[in-house]
Write an enzyme that holds these catalytic residues in place. Sequence first.
Site, short mmCIF file in Angstrom:
data_model
loop_
_atom_site.label_atom_id
_atom_site.label_comp_id
_atom_site.label_asym_id
_atom_site.label_seq_id
_atom_site.Cartn_x
_atom_site.Cartn_y
_atom_site.Cartn_z
N LYS A 176 0.87 -1.18 0.00
CA LYS A 176 0.00 0.00 0.00
C LYS A 176 0.90 1.23 0.00
CE LYS A 176 -2.03 3.08 2.06
NZ LYS A 176 -2.02 4.46 1.52
N GLU A 232 7.66 16.35 16.21
CA GLU A 232 8.22 16.19 14.87
C GLU A 232 7.47 17.13 13.93
OE1 GLU A 232 7.40 12.58 12.55
OE2 GLU A 232 9.51 12.57 11.96
P1 NAP Z 1 1.67 8.42 7.82
O1 NAP Z 1 0.63 9.46 7.74
O2 NAP Z 1 1.81 7.65 9.07
O3 NAP Z 1 1.44 7.46 6.57
C1 NAP Z 1 2.30 6.40 6.28
C2 NAP Z 1 1.55 5.36 5.48
O4 NAP Z 1 0.56 4.77 6.31
C3 NAP Z 1 0.81 5.90 4.26
O5 NAP Z 1 0.86 4.95 3.24
C4 NAP Z 1 -0.61 6.05 4.80
O6 NAP Z 1 -1.60 6.05 3.80
C5 NAP Z 1 -0.70 4.81 5.65
N1 NAP Z 1 -1.77 4.81 6.65
C6 NAP Z 1 -2.48 5.85 7.14
N2 NAP Z 1 -3.40 5.39 8.03
C7 NAP Z 1 -3.25 4.04 8.10
C8 NAP Z 1 -3.89 3.01 8.83
N3 NAP Z 1 -4.89 3.26 9.69
N4 NAP Z 1 -3.49 1.74 8.66
C9 NAP Z 1 -2.47 1.44 7.80
N5 NAP Z 1 -1.84 2.39 7.07
C10 NAP Z 1 -2.21 3.67 7.22
O7 NAP Z 1 3.13 9.03 7.56
P2 NAP Z 1 3.58 9.94 6.36
O8 NAP Z 1 3.05 11.32 6.59
O9 NAP Z 1 3.31 9.28 5.06
O10 NAP Z 1 5.17 9.92 6.52
C11 NAP Z 1 5.82 10.78 7.39
C12 NAP Z 1 6.19 10.06 8.68
O11 NAP Z 1 6.94 8.90 8.38
C13 NAP Z 1 7.06 10.88 9.57
O12 NAP Z 1 6.63 10.73 10.89
C14 NAP Z 1 8.43 10.26 9.39
O13 NAP Z 1 9.30 10.44 10.47
C15 NAP Z 1 8.09 8.84 9.21
N6 NAP Z 1 9.16 8.11 8.53
C16 NAP Z 1 9.89 7.23 9.26
C17 NAP Z 1 10.94 6.55 8.67
C18 NAP Z 1 11.75 5.56 9.46
O14 NAP Z 1 12.42 4.75 8.83
N7 NAP Z 1 11.72 5.57 10.76
C19 NAP Z 1 11.23 6.76 7.32
C20 NAP Z 1 10.46 7.66 6.61
C21 NAP Z 1 9.41 8.34 7.23
P3 NAP Z 1 -2.17 7.45 3.22
O15 NAP Z 1 -1.01 8.10 2.54
O16 NAP Z 1 -3.23 7.01 2.29
O17 NAP Z 1 -2.66 8.23 4.39
#
Ligand code: NAP
Length: 502
Positions: A191, A399
């Site tokens: 996804k 963050e």
């Molecule tokens: P996010 O809002 O948590 O979304 C991540 C993914 O999860 C997206 O594909 C999102 O889909 C999906 N998602 C949303 N709700 C969900 C649910 N209930 N069940 C399963 N999946 C769901 O994060 P983001 O804004 O894309 O990314 C930024 C964040 O990622 C930041 O906090 C960053 O620090 C973190 N990050 C961490 C790492 C690491 O390796 N630690 C690396 C990169 C990024 P949708 O897009 O459709 O909402």
Amino acid sequence: MNASVRKAAPPATETAAPEVFRNWVGGQWREAGSGLTFDDENPAHRNSAIARFQASEPVDMRAAVEAAAAALPAWRGTALGERQTTCARLLDLLKAERENLATIVCRENGKTIREARAEVDSALIEGRHHVNQASAFGGHTLPISATGMTGWVQYHPVGVVGIVSPWNYPVNVMCRKAIPALLMGNAVVFKPASYTPWSGIFMAALTARAGLPPGVFNCVTGAGSSVGDALVDDARVRAISFTGSTAVGKRIQQRAAANLTRTQLELGGKNALIVMDDADLEAALTAVMTAGFGCAGQWCTATSRLLLHDAVHDRFLDMLARRCERLVLGDPLDEHTEMGPVAGFRQFEGVAQAIATAEREGARKVTGGVAEGALAEGYFVRPTVFAGVTPDMAIFRDEIFGPVLAVVRFRDLDEALALANRSVYGLSSGIFTQRLDASLRYIAEIEAGVAHVNMHTGFKDPSLPFGGWKESGYGPPENARQGLEFFVEAKSVYLKHAPRGR
Ligand code: NAP
Ligand code: MG
């Protein structure tokens, strides 16, 4: 005091009718049951639609899990060598398509074309590492305390695995998870994030060209809150590898508990970089610019808290402000652009709000802010630096995931370490110093999964594990041996020898 500006004129392709892409399920391109689509926006151009993707629903996700479950037995039964050959072919295709894919990443995410190429290159480096390390990944025989028997551990695929990725590294994160999963004999349901569905669908097409059998890799687009839950809740899915925010990670962990589905959660960060009084300030400045503002501050390993020793604070802040103001913002496709927009409207609003909150709470804005003029055409934020930050402020704690740096002053290493560790997060970190004793103390005491000495906080290599401490991660890290281990079950085997005389 403004950062340089390059006009982000809409390329002709942004105004053409957007192509509609379908889900990749069971070796076929399928429309979502809802019949609905959503637009992929280029964040350099507000309200643009560069392509359309399926707004899938739980029923579409369940069909993908079904397809993966059907494909699993045959894929699980293939020889490791065959899986390695297929994954190597996928990487060769990725290399051949580097420019096309980098252009898609650049347009749908907003990172600069050079950053997008670098992302494809790191996916290749990591992918090849996994293909190679799979040859040396196996079970082992151990001495058994009883006589007359032999025992060993052997590994098996977990089964159907779900992969959920964020938009900030849409290609690299997907490869870091999917290639180990496929090498270990699992079937994947992927996804992609809704800001960057095109990279995911493009990768799905490459898996088909690489010769992955139908159903072994499936890609379903749509809102995480709908199809994400359906993936996590499905009892046929035995593992979820997720990268994204801590809030969504916690939700996944709670839901996965219902079926005791194993999880690998790579989450948010608030990474601190310490600059000591004896640091090479030019090198430290380059590191801050790289990890503070690379990809518009949207690395999970981005430097977001800059801790400066009293003795160098004013000088370094001055150097930093001057460098920020020279940074070239503009059209991400322009080879000369140094920083693109943040990835979308929601992201932009969040960053703008964090800047307003920091000002309201009394932090001093040294430079930056939301971009105006020609750049208001997209979601641009200038490299922003706040000084006089204290631990009680939101900008120290939360963050932001944008080009906003919180600068804090400290007196000695004790105070610097206490400040750095004063966070619910513990992903990456760094120190700039010439002192060996200070470096060793920092390495020993920093509460983070990654520690850097005289390097920027974003550096990583696939030979070492990558994962966060505290609320930055849960479950086994990615990369290294652990990156493969997450995708296997261990079986302990006991084999009794024939008794003497028989
Ligand atoms: P996010 O809002 O948590 O979304 C991540 C993914 O999860 C997206 O594909 C999102 O889909 C999906 N998602 C949303 N709700 C969900 C649910 N209930 N069940 C399963 N999946 C769901 O994060 P983001 O804004 O894309 O990314 C930024 C964040 O990622 C930041 O906090 C960053 O620090 C973190 N990050 C961490 C790492 C690491 O390796 N630690 C690396 C990169 C990024 P949708 O897009 O459709 O909402
Ligand atoms: Mg987009």
